[in-house]
Write an enzyme that holds these catalytic residues in place. Sequence first.
Site, short mmCIF file in Angstrom:
data_model
loop_
_atom_site.label_atom_id
_atom_site.label_comp_id
_atom_site.label_asym_id
_atom_site.label_seq_id
_atom_site.Cartn_x
_atom_site.Cartn_y
_atom_site.Cartn_z
N GLU A 291 -3.60 4.73 -12.42
CA GLU A 291 -3.56 3.42 -11.77
C GLU A 291 -4.92 3.18 -11.12
OE1 GLU A 291 -0.53 3.12 -8.84
OE2 GLU A 291 1.02 3.99 -10.11
N ASP B 195 -0.77 -0.65 1.86
CA ASP B 195 -1.49 0.61 1.77
C ASP B 195 -1.70 1.24 3.14
OD1 ASP B 195 -1.87 0.53 -1.04
OD2 ASP B 195 -3.38 -1.02 -0.74
#
Length: 266
Positions: A49, A60
């Site tokens: 990814e 995140d």
Amino acid sequence: MKKASEAIRQANERSDAAIIGYLTTGYPDLETSIEAGKVLARAGFDVIELGQPYSDPSMDGPTIQKAAGAALASGTVTADTFTACRALAEESVAVMVMTYYNLVYHMGLSNYAAALADAGGCGMILPDLPPEEAADWEKVAAAHGLETTFLAAPSSPEHRLKKIAQSSTGWVYAASTMGVTGARTDIDASARGLVDRCRKAGAELVNVGFGVSNGAQARKIGQYANGVIVGSALIKTLMDKPKEQGLKDLEALANDLVAGVKGARA
């Protein structure tokens, strides 16, 4: 273009869990991020990814936020993600892009999908795009042969898991815990239950992420999930050290993770 779903199935046919690695494009610089991806590919990762850095990465944790901020500060742009994708696709590994929908929308859905497919990318993970609002993207992705992965959380009700399973054209990303990404010493026990619920909702391939940091954890998860996703732990190996040492540490962790998933599904 190698499909992520194909790579995951091939790993499972070997009695392995698939191993999927997340790296931030442009961190610590574009060249090194590409070299890091090659380290993962050559260690035996099934899917990579590429995280396209974004200024407001709400999902995140601190590690990926730090990497994304540094990449943006050094001038990383959308085109760099396609450059990295093209370089890694040549390693015969399935390459996906994970980023936020605003960046794709800004470039234009068709333009982005065409550029990603042209670079050898096989799909997208758009964590802030709900499947209920994804019809425009899904149409474009299908036209360019791209798979789309949606996220399932422990809090997702059954009717939404069914929608996620129906809309995901490659695999379902099962977030092992509530909150943001980041390595953890223990993986939330709800992960196994979430995988079971996703499968009952119709998902064929379910991979677990959020918190995996070593081969032992990967093996445990790989015994019930189709694949294991690692991000923050990989990026940490590249932080605050010389490039050569960072890549060496990344290789050591990559080998540990690959060894961990070998035979996990036997």
